[in-house]
Motif scaffolding. Structure first.
Motif, PDB file in Angstrom:
ATOM      1  N   VAL A  96      84.252  20.665  -9.013  1.00  0.00           N
ATOM      2  CA  VAL A  96      83.583  21.127 -10.232  1.00  0.00           C
ATOM      3  C   VAL A  96      82.594  22.234  -9.870  1.00  0.00           C
ATOM      4  O   VAL A  96      82.171  22.356  -8.724  1.00  0.00           O
ATOM      5  N   ASP A  97      82.263  23.056 -10.854  1.00  0.00           N
ATOM      6  CA  ASP A  97      81.249  24.103 -10.707  1.00  0.00           C
ATOM      7  C   ASP A  97      81.618  25.151  -9.662  1.00  0.00           C
ATOM      8  O   ASP A  97      80.740  25.734  -9.022  1.00  0.00           O
ATOM      9  N   SER A  98      82.911  25.423  -9.522  1.00  0.00           N
ATOM     10  CA  SER A  98      83.334  26.437  -8.548  1.00  0.00           C
ATOM     11  C   SER A  98      83.330  27.838  -9.146  1.00  0.00           C
ATOM     12  O   SER A  98      83.340  28.829  -8.410  1.00  0.00           O
TER      13      SER A  98
ATOM     14  N   ILE B  29      82.359  18.235  -4.987  1.00  0.00           N
ATOM     15  CA  ILE B  29      83.490  17.312  -5.089  1.00  0.00           C
ATOM     16  C   ILE B  29      83.017  16.024  -5.750  1.00  0.00           C
ATOM     17  O   ILE B  29      82.001  15.446  -5.343  1.00  0.00           O
ATOM     18  N   ARG B  30      83.775  15.588  -6.732  1.00  0.00           N
ATOM     19  CA  ARG B  30      83.458  14.333  -7.435  1.00  0.00           C
ATOM     20  C   ARG B  30      84.704  13.479  -7.553  1.00  0.00           C
ATOM     21  O   ARG B  30      85.829  13.971  -7.439  1.00  0.00           O
TER      22      ARG B  30
ATOM     23  N   ALA C 130      87.320  25.586 -14.607  1.00  0.00           N
ATOM     24  CA  ALA C 130      88.279  24.507 -14.365  1.00  0.00           C
ATOM     25  C   ALA C 130      87.677  23.400 -13.519  1.00  0.00           C
ATOM     26  O   ALA C 130      86.853  23.655 -12.633  1.00  0.00           O
ATOM     27  N   ILE C 131      88.092  22.173 -13.804  1.00  0.00           N
ATOM     28  CA  ILE C 131      87.881  21.035 -12.917  1.00  0.00           C
ATOM     29  C   ILE C 131      89.174  20.922 -12.122  1.00  0.00           C
ATOM     30  O   ILE C 131      90.232  20.657 -12.694  1.00  0.00           O
ATOM     31  N   VAL C 132      89.111  21.151 -10.807  1.00  0.00           N
ATOM     32  CA  VAL C 132      90.337  21.313 -10.011  1.00  0.00           C
ATOM     33  C   VAL C 132      90.568  20.083  -9.138  1.00  0.00           C
ATOM     34  O   VAL C 132      89.775  19.795  -8.239  1.00  0.00           O
ATOM     35  N   PRO C 133      91.651  19.325  -9.377  1.00  0.00           N
ATOM     36  CA  PRO C 133      91.907  18.082  -8.633  1.00  0.00           C
ATOM     37  C   PRO C 133      92.761  18.303  -7.378  1.00  0.00           C
ATOM     38  O   PRO C 133      93.697  19.097  -7.386  1.00  0.00           O
ATOM     39  N   PHE C 134      92.434  17.548  -6.342  1.00  0.00           N
ATOM     40  CA  PHE C 134      93.203  17.569  -5.098  1.00  0.00           C
ATOM     41  C   PHE C 134      93.432  16.138  -4.627  1.00  0.00           C
ATOM     42  O   PHE C 134      92.495  15.335  -4.596  1.00  0.00           O
ATOM     43  N   GLY C 135      94.645  15.825  -4.191  1.00  0.00           N
ATOM     44  CA  GLY C 135      94.921  14.531  -3.601  1.00  0.00           C
ATOM     45  C   GLY C 135      94.374  14.408  -2.198  1.00  0.00           C
ATOM     46  O   GLY C 135      94.033  13.316  -1.748  1.00  0.00           O
TER      47      GLY C 135
END
Length: 202
Positions: free
Chosen positions: A163-165, A195-196, A174-179
Motif C-alpha cells: 500500500v501507499d506505493s 506491506i500489510r 493500487a493496493i498490490v498483492p503478492f503471494g
C-alpha cells in the motif's frame, strides 16, 4: 511457466503498450497456498453456522464482466482485480462472485455487505507473484497491468499487500498483492510503500 497479460490504456479503456513499459518476471506459485491460514480470521470467512457450502474457485474475469461498484469493464483497466463469494447464494443476481476492478472498491463494498449481515465464504485477488506483470508510465504516473485469468487469482487472506506505493490501478493508487513476501519487499524497494496483511486491510 510465465504468462504475459496485456497492459491497458486506462484513460480510454483500450489495450496499451510501447516503450514506456517495463516487464518484471515473477515466479509462479503452486496452487493451494496457505489455505489453512484463512481459518484463523474469525468473523471474516466461512458460514457462522458451519454451513455445508463447498469452497469456491476463482473464475476468469475476461468476458466483459463489470465492477460491482463503478460499472467499468474489469479487463479493460489497469491494476489488481478481485472477486468475493458470499454464503447463501449472494449476490443473488448471478451465478458467481461479487466482482471488482480495484481492491479499494472491493474492501469498501465488503464492509457494507458485512454490515448488512452477509458472510464471506472465499475471497480471491490478483496475485502479482503468479504473473509476469508490466509497469507503464503515462504522464508521470506509473500504472500496473491487469491480470484476470482464473489462475492469476489467489486466496486473498494469504497474500502480502503493498500500500501507499504511488503505483496506480483502475481507481487511483493500487493496493498490490503478492503471494511471495520477497516479491512484495522488492516492489516496496523500487516504489516505496508498506506491506500489510489481509486482516490489516479490513
Amino acid at each position: 511457466m510465465t504468462r504475459r497479460d496485456r497492459t491497458h490504456d486506462c484513460a480510454h479503456g483500450h489495450p496499451g503498450g510501447g516503450a514506456g513499459t517495463d516487464r518484471y518476471s515473477r515466479r509462479r506459485l503452486l496452487g493451494g497456498i496457505g489455505a489453512v491460514a484463512a481459518a484463523g480470521l474469525a468473523g471474516c470467512l466461512g458460514s457462522a453456522d458451519g454451513g455445508d457450502e463447498s469452497p469456491a474457485e476463482p473464475i476468469a474475469l475476461d468476458e466483459g464482466q463489470t465492477c460491482d461498484v463503478c460499472g467499468m469493464t474489469i479487463a479493460d483497466h489497469y491494476g489488481p482485480a478481485g472477486q468475493l463469494f458470499y454464503a447463501d447464494g449472494k449476490p443473488g443476481d448471478r451465478d458467481g462472485p461479487a466482482r471488482f476492478d480495484s481492491l479499494s472498491e472491493l474492501l469498501a463494498s465488503h464492509e457494507e455487505r458485512v454490515a448488512r449481515g452477509w458472510t464471506l465464504r472465499d475471497a480471491f485477488v490478483t496475485d502479482y507473484s503468479r504473473v509476469e506483470y508490466a509497469l507503464r508510465k503515462r504522464e508521470g504516473v506509473i500504472y500496473i497491468s491487469s491480470h484476470v485469468a482464473a489462475d492469476a487469482f489467489a486466496d486473498a487472506t494469504t497474500l502480502h499487500y503493498v500500500v501507499d506505493s504511488g503505483v496506480e490501478g483502475a481507481m487511483g493508487e493500487a493496493i498490490v498483492p503478492f503471494g511471495d513476501r520477497d516479491d512484495a519487499e522488492a516492489f516496496v524497494a523500487a516504489h516505496d510503500g508498506e506491506i500489510r496483511g489481509w486482516d490489516d486491510l479490513l
